[in-house]
Design a protein around this motif. Structure first.
Motif, PDB file in Angstrom:
ATOM      1  N   SER A   1      -1.591 -38.370  -6.721  1.00  0.00           N
ATOM      2  CA  SER A   1      -0.810 -38.068  -7.857  1.00  0.00           C
ATOM      3  C   SER A   1      -1.075 -38.793  -8.936  1.00  0.00           C
ATOM      4  CB  SER A   1       0.842 -38.381  -7.445  1.00  0.00           C
ATOM      5  OG  SER A   1       1.604 -38.352  -8.423  1.00  0.00           O
ATOM      6  N   ASP A   2      -0.758 -38.433 -10.098  1.00  0.00           N
ATOM      7  CA  ASP A   2      -0.918 -39.026 -11.377  1.00  0.00           C
ATOM      8  C   ASP A   2      -2.267 -38.638 -12.083  1.00  0.00           C
ATOM      9  OD1 ASP A   2       1.500 -39.800 -10.879  1.00  0.00           O
ATOM     10  OD2 ASP A   2       1.100 -41.735 -10.488  1.00  0.00           O
ATOM     11  N   ALA A   3      -3.442 -38.703 -11.457  1.00  0.00           N
ATOM     12  CA  ALA A   3      -4.926 -38.415 -12.007  1.00  0.00           C
ATOM     13  C   ALA A   3      -5.248 -37.304 -12.531  1.00  0.00           C
ATOM     14  CB  ALA A   3      -5.869 -38.862 -10.764  1.00  0.00           C
ATOM     15  N   ILE A   4      -4.179 -36.602 -13.258  1.00  0.00           N
ATOM     16  CA  ILE A   4      -4.314 -35.483 -14.014  1.00  0.00           C
ATOM     17  C   ILE A   4      -5.354 -35.434 -15.106  1.00  0.00           C
ATOM     18  CG2 ILE A   4      -3.241 -33.619 -15.372  1.00  0.00           C
ATOM     19  CD1 ILE A   4      -0.936 -33.725 -13.527  1.00  0.00           C
ATOM     20  N   ALA A   5      -5.305 -36.343 -15.976  1.00  0.00           N
ATOM     21  CA  ALA A   5      -6.059 -36.520 -17.143  1.00  0.00           C
ATOM     22  C   ALA A   5      -7.209 -37.636 -16.965  1.00  0.00           C
ATOM     23  CB  ALA A   5      -5.256 -37.120 -18.246  1.00  0.00           C
ATOM     24  N   GLY A   6      -7.273 -38.339 -15.871  1.00  0.00           N
ATOM     25  CA  GLY A   6      -8.394 -39.115 -15.586  1.00  0.00           C
ATOM     26  C   GLY A   6      -7.816 -40.492 -14.948  1.00  0.00           C
ATOM     27  N   VAL A   7      -8.842 -41.407 -14.669  1.00  0.00           N
ATOM     28  CA  VAL A   7      -8.453 -42.566 -14.017  1.00  0.00           C
ATOM     29  C   VAL A   7      -8.857 -43.753 -14.752  1.00  0.00           C
ATOM     30  CG1 VAL A   7      -9.166 -43.912 -11.854  1.00  0.00           C
ATOM     31  CG2 VAL A   7      -8.508 -41.390 -11.728  1.00  0.00           C
ATOM     32  N   ILE A   8      -8.249 -44.877 -14.471  1.00  0.00           N
ATOM     33  CA  ILE A   8      -8.783 -46.143 -15.128  1.00  0.00           C
ATOM     34  C   ILE A   8      -8.664 -47.186 -14.228  1.00  0.00           C
ATOM     35  CG2 ILE A   8      -8.108 -48.048 -16.763  1.00  0.00           C
ATOM     36  CD1 ILE A   8      -8.554 -45.683 -18.381  1.00  0.00           C
ATOM     37  N   ASN A   9      -9.953 -47.600 -13.963  1.00  0.00           N
ATOM     38  CA  ASN A   9     -10.122 -48.582 -12.895  1.00  0.00           C
ATOM     39  C   ASN A   9     -10.637 -49.879 -13.377  1.00  0.00           C
ATOM     40  OD1 ASN A   9     -10.655 -49.714 -10.158  1.00  0.00           O
ATOM     41  ND2 ASN A   9     -12.440 -48.406  -9.631  1.00  0.00           N
TER      42      ASN A   9
ATOM     43  N   ILE B   1      -1.587 -36.415 -22.676  1.00  0.00           N
ATOM     44  CA  ILE B   1      -0.642 -35.569 -22.219  1.00  0.00           C
ATOM     45  C   ILE B   1       0.283 -36.511 -21.490  1.00  0.00           C
ATOM     46  CG2 ILE B   1      -2.191 -33.564 -21.965  1.00  0.00           C
ATOM     47  CD1 ILE B   1      -2.805 -34.351 -19.031  1.00  0.00           C
ATOM     48  N   GLY B   2       0.567 -37.454 -21.670  1.00  0.00           N
ATOM     49  CA  GLY B   2       1.434 -38.450 -21.172  1.00  0.00           C
ATOM     50  C   GLY B   2       0.937 -39.389 -20.089  1.00  0.00           C
ATOM     51  N   SER B   3       1.443 -40.814 -20.472  1.00  0.00           N
ATOM     52  CA  SER B   3       0.909 -42.005 -19.825  1.00  0.00           C
ATOM     53  C   SER B   3       1.295 -41.778 -18.280  1.00  0.00           C
ATOM     54  CB  SER B   3       1.664 -43.255 -20.229  1.00  0.00           C
ATOM     55  OG  SER B   3       3.085 -43.034 -19.951  1.00  0.00           O
ATOM     56  N   GLY B   4       2.189 -41.058 -17.759  1.00  0.00           N
ATOM     57  CA  GLY B   4       2.118 -40.665 -16.242  1.00  0.00           C
ATOM     58  C   GLY B   4       1.371 -39.765 -15.815  1.00  0.00           C
ATOM     59  N   ARG B   5       0.679 -39.349 -16.496  1.00  0.00           N
ATOM     60  CA  ARG B   5      -0.578 -38.401 -15.957  1.00  0.00           C
ATOM     61  C   ARG B   5      -1.956 -38.934 -15.822  1.00  0.00           C
ATOM     62  NH1 ARG B   5       3.002 -35.457 -19.124  1.00  0.00           N
ATOM     63  NH2 ARG B   5       4.322 -34.079 -17.809  1.00  0.00           N
ATOM     64  N   THR B   6      -2.075 -40.348 -16.192  1.00  0.00           N
ATOM     65  CA  THR B   6      -3.337 -41.303 -16.167  1.00  0.00           C
ATOM     66  C   THR B   6      -3.063 -42.013 -15.092  1.00  0.00           C
ATOM     67  OG1 THR B   6      -3.784 -40.832 -18.330  1.00  0.00           O
ATOM     68  CG2 THR B   6      -4.692 -42.612 -17.278  1.00  0.00           C
ATOM     69  N   LEU B   7      -3.912 -42.082 -13.971  1.00  0.00           N
ATOM     70  CA  LEU B   7      -3.828 -43.081 -12.889  1.00  0.00           C
ATOM     71  C   LEU B   7      -4.610 -44.401 -13.268  1.00  0.00           C
ATOM     72  CD1 LEU B   7      -3.113 -43.395  -9.922  1.00  0.00           C
ATOM     73  CD2 LEU B   7      -5.081 -42.589  -9.312  1.00  0.00           C
ATOM     74  N   VAL B   8      -3.859 -45.434 -12.731  1.00  0.00           N
ATOM     75  CA  VAL B   8      -4.549 -46.755 -12.939  1.00  0.00           C
ATOM     76  C   VAL B   8      -4.752 -47.390 -11.835  1.00  0.00           C
ATOM     77  CG1 VAL B   8      -4.057 -48.980 -14.180  1.00  0.00           C
ATOM     78  CG2 VAL B   8      -3.313 -47.198 -15.266  1.00  0.00           C
ATOM     79  N   LEU B   9      -6.055 -47.920 -11.570  1.00  0.00           N
ATOM     80  CA  LEU B   9      -6.225 -48.567 -10.145  1.00  0.00           C
ATOM     81  C   LEU B   9      -6.618 -49.989 -10.690  1.00  0.00           C
ATOM     82  CD1 LEU B   9      -8.856 -45.678  -8.786  1.00  0.00           C
ATOM     83  CD2 LEU B   9      -6.322 -46.141  -8.447  1.00  0.00           C
ATOM     84  N   LEU B  10      -6.583 -50.845  -9.540  1.00  0.00           N
ATOM     85  CA  LEU B  10      -7.025 -52.245  -9.473  1.00  0.00           C
ATOM     86  C   LEU B  10      -7.779 -52.469  -8.394  1.00  0.00           C
ATOM     87  CD1 LEU B  10      -6.288 -54.610 -11.380  1.00  0.00           C
ATOM     88  CD2 LEU B  10      -4.495 -55.245  -9.568  1.00  0.00           C
ATOM     89  N   ASP B  11      -9.246 -52.733  -8.905  1.00  0.00           N
ATOM     90  CA  ASP B  11     -10.418 -52.688  -7.715  1.00  0.00           C
ATOM     91  C   ASP B  11     -10.061 -51.726  -6.717  1.00  0.00           C
ATOM     92  OD1 ASP B  11     -11.384 -55.217  -8.333  1.00  0.00           O
ATOM     93  OD2 ASP B  11      -9.963 -56.133  -7.327  1.00  0.00           O
ATOM     94  N   GLY B  12      -9.994 -50.321  -7.335  1.00  0.00           N
ATOM     95  CA  GLY B  12     -10.065 -49.155  -6.515  1.00  0.00           C
ATOM     96  C   GLY B  12      -9.001 -48.776  -5.786  1.00  0.00           C
ATOM     97  N   LYS B  13      -7.730 -49.660  -6.034  1.00  0.00           N
ATOM     98  CA  LYS B  13      -6.563 -49.288  -5.176  1.00  0.00           C
ATOM     99  C   LYS B  13      -5.504 -49.038  -6.313  1.00  0.00           C
ATOM    100  CE  LYS B  13      -8.130 -50.114  -1.148  1.00  0.00           C
ATOM    101  NZ  LYS B  13      -9.615 -50.083  -1.282  1.00  0.00           N
ATOM    102  N   ARG B  14      -4.510 -48.180  -6.003  1.00  0.00           N
ATOM    103  CA  ARG B  14      -3.513 -47.760  -7.045  1.00  0.00           C
ATOM    104  C   ARG B  14      -2.828 -48.929  -7.326  1.00  0.00           C
ATOM    105  NH1 ARG B  14      -0.513 -43.072  -7.965  1.00  0.00           N
ATOM    106  NH2 ARG B  14      -1.959 -41.973  -6.702  1.00  0.00           N
TER     107      ARG B  14
END
Length: 672
Positions: A100-108, A49-62
């Protein structure tokens, strides 16, 4: 979860490579590819559903958003693979926790810490097909004690480019598909463009091959000669074009070279207080090559070898004499974080941190067409085919994209209250994000004086204050309920609050049944809100033109249309609803099976009103209504049916996007 060992064993060079195997990423994500300002970028697209709707975290921070992707979507290429300890994947709506952006899920992405010793790795790779050779080298060192640790990582990666001509599925082709003995540009070719040496008849308005088209085909690589145009374009068509096989010159996958350094530390400064810090610097270089500039030539003078008429004419040309275009992209990223965490009165776990990232991306384009140089040559009788003439027309473009990201965070977790299953856990937090985004083009590109490229500068800033609360309720030893609520206040697009609820039921040790319901949102990017007008050569199918020429609609082919794209400062956040129901079974030795049913619906989707949308509206008889509702749009034909000016499009909220499906995963551990 994906560990560094998993990545290494599978030959994955980067975080984006490792994520390609995820079932939730089956719709695909972007990898470095040639031909755009985003050729050095890699993204993740959970549920498609779009890369802008998956949130990417680095050590738990955006992770700070890439300025080449509008300032919001994260560029995975900036993360050094050798610094990764593991990648955690949350396939669930998580805006109530992360915003924002964590619609489809989160990559940490969790980076290495507490590493002890020294490790050195080097590898080389060569695919069975030509192109794409790889080289990697990494060095990791660390020391640790009872009080703390420090870790250092250096990571180097190289991957060669892959030309379109190296693969059958991307190389240019000409096949008479319907067996009528005619090769039609629109219907029978792949990787071939009308932008070769095509002129427009000043009387009929039809396209024609230049008088020297056959000569070019015999002497200049890429030209394929005169071919039928096929489906009428914009109501003006018929005749033929002088085609150019751009796919035999361009590269499909850009070459990449990455260097990154990361160091992290933590130290216990008091019995219940620890300081931690991380610094990361990365440089990515990417080079892509594609065909010589394709650009219109207005005012081809009388007597020119391409002009057989006694008046000035227009044409679609490939400026092959300048040479293939090349784009060198250099991405520099600095990322720093410092924080404190500890225990208060042996009952409250707290953390405060400051995170700053600065991303500077530079895009240099070589051998584009300078319209100023072209008309200087014509005004001074300088032959376009001479070294002097070609030098005058060759232009280097430049674009600088920057994103400066500041993040302040404070949170605390504690237990208060008790149920039959245990203590009730709570977590409260506040955070503040500040983003400054800019995209600056060279003055020639902004003035529209560059053939084969386009773009305008834009800039903006945003502040976001957020407050969130999480609770975990162990109702019984078998049932766990949890919930969260987050409220975000943006300086430019208003405020939004979203909840989430989850339940887990474990009737037996080997079986877990789980479900969740959450609301989510995505704030429009600063580029979507504030970007300046940009130009695109857009593919679309003109059904009205086909109908006027009695061409069957199922045989109506695509063509390219000049298109100006405008941003929309009135965009509002997208909203979403995510539901999930799943089971996890581990009753068979060494085997774990997970099955999840998911349903996600996104409303108020920020979507482009495209050239194709305007053509659909015209064919359906609702074009006037659409143009009335969106005054910035422009879509007009002259008395001959041709478009009288560039088609102008924009974007708006209103579309709906959804995904429903099953996600089945099985993990079998083998024993030696």
């Amino acid at each position: 979860m994906i560990t560094f060992s998993d990545m290494k064993d599978a030959g994955r060079l980067s975080v984006s490579d490792a994520l390609q195997s995820l079932t939730g990423n089956s719709f695909g994500a972007t990898l470095p590819s040639s031909g755009s300002g985003a050729q050095s970028q890699s993204t993740i697209n959970l549920l498609g559903i779009g890369s802008g709707r998956t949130l990417v975290l680095l050590d738990g921070k955006r992770l700070a958003g890439s300025p080449s992707l509008g300032g919001s979507t994260a560029n995975l290429s900036s993360i050094p693979a050798a610094a990764v300890e593991r990648i955690e994947v949350l396939k669930d709506g998580a805006s109530a926790i992360y915003g924002s952006d964590a619609i489809a899920g989160v990559i940490n992405v969790i980076l290495k810490k507490d590493f002890e010793g020294i490790n050195f790795d080097m590898s080389f790779g060569r695919p069975d097909a030509d192109g794409g050779d790889t080289k990697t080298m990494s060095f990791t060192a660390g020391v640790s004690s009872d009080k703390g640790s420090i870790t250092f990582v250096y990571d180097h990666q190289e991957q060669g480019l892959i030309s379109d001509s190296m693969r059958d599925y991307t190389s240019a082709s000409m096949v008479d598909k319907n067996g009528d003995g005619i090769i039609s540009l629109a219907d029978d070719t792949v990787g071939i463009s009308k932008y070769g040496a095509t002129i427009i008849n000043p009387i009929t308005g039809k396209k024609e091959a230049s008088p020297i088209c056959d000569q070019l085909a015999a002497t200049v690589p890429g030209f394929v000669g005169a071919i039928d145009q096929g489906t009428w374009e914009g109501g003006i068509g018929g005749g033929e074009v002088c085609g150019y096989a751009y796919a035999n010159v361009s590269t499909n996958s850009a070459s990449t070279k990455r260097d990154a350094v990361m160091t992290s530390m933590d130290y216990e400064i008091l019995d219940d207080v620890e300081i931690y810090a991380r610094a990361m610097f990365s440089k990515n270089e990417s080079y892509g090559q594609y065909a010589p500039a394709a650009a219109n030539w207005d005012g081809i003078p009388v007597g020119n070898e391409h002009n057989p008429y006694n008046v000035e004419i227009k044409g679609n040309f490939r400026w092959y004499g300048i040479g293939p275009r090349g784009t060198l992209i250099e991405d520099y990223q600095q990322d720093y974080i410092v924080g404190f965490r500890g225990m208060l009165a042996d009952s409250v776990e707290w953390e405060v941190s400051y995170h700053r990232a600065k991303l500077d991306y530079h895009d240099t384009g070589r051998d584009y067409l300078s319209y100023g140089g072209l008309y200087y040559n014509l005004a001074n009788d300088i032959s376009l085919g001479t070294d002097e003439g070609q030098a005058n027309m060759s232009l280097t473009t430049y674009r600088k994209n920057q994103n400066v990201f500041d993040h302040i965070f404070a949170g605390a977790g504690f237990e208060l209250g008790e149920l039959s299953g245990g203590m009730i856990s709570h977590y409260v937090g506040i955070e503040r994000y500040e983003t400054q985004y800019s995209s600056t083009f060279d003055s020639q590109s902004e003035a529209g004086l560059v053939g084969g490229s386009a773009g305008n500068s834009s800039a903006g800033s945003r502040t976001n204050d957020a407050y969130f609360y999480e609770i975990s309720l162990p109702v019984t030893e078998e049932i766990l309920l949890s919930g969260a609520y987050r409220y975000d206040d943006y300086s430019d697009v208003g405020s939004k609050g979203v909840p989430s609820f989850k339940v887990e039921y474990r009737p037996m040790d080997d079986l877990l049944i789980r479900g969740s319901y959450s609301k989510g949102f995505r704030a429009p990017s600063l580029d979507e809100l504030l970007g300046q007008d940009s130009f695109s050569a857009t593919f679309a199918t003109d059904y009205n033109a086909c109908k006027a020429q009695n061409i069957e609609l199922n045989k109506c082919a695509e063509a390219q249309y000049d298109n100006t794209i405008k941003s929309n400062s009135n965009l509002k956040p997208e909203t979403s609803t995510y539901m999930n129901l799943g089971v996890v079974y581990s009753g068979i030795e060494d085997l774990t099976v997970k099955l999840d049913y998911f349903d996600v619906e996104v409303e108020d989707v920020v979507a482009d009103i495209t050239v194709q949308d305007l053509m659909y509206a015209e064919f359906g008889g609702v074009l006037d209504k659409l143009l009335t509702n969106y005054p910035t749009l422009s879509y007009e034909r002259d008395q001959n049916g041709a478009f009288s000016e560039n088609i102008v499009t924009t974007s708006d909220n209103g579309a709906v996007s959804g995904r429903t499906g099953l996600d089945l995963r099985a993990n079998l551990q083998t024993r030696n």
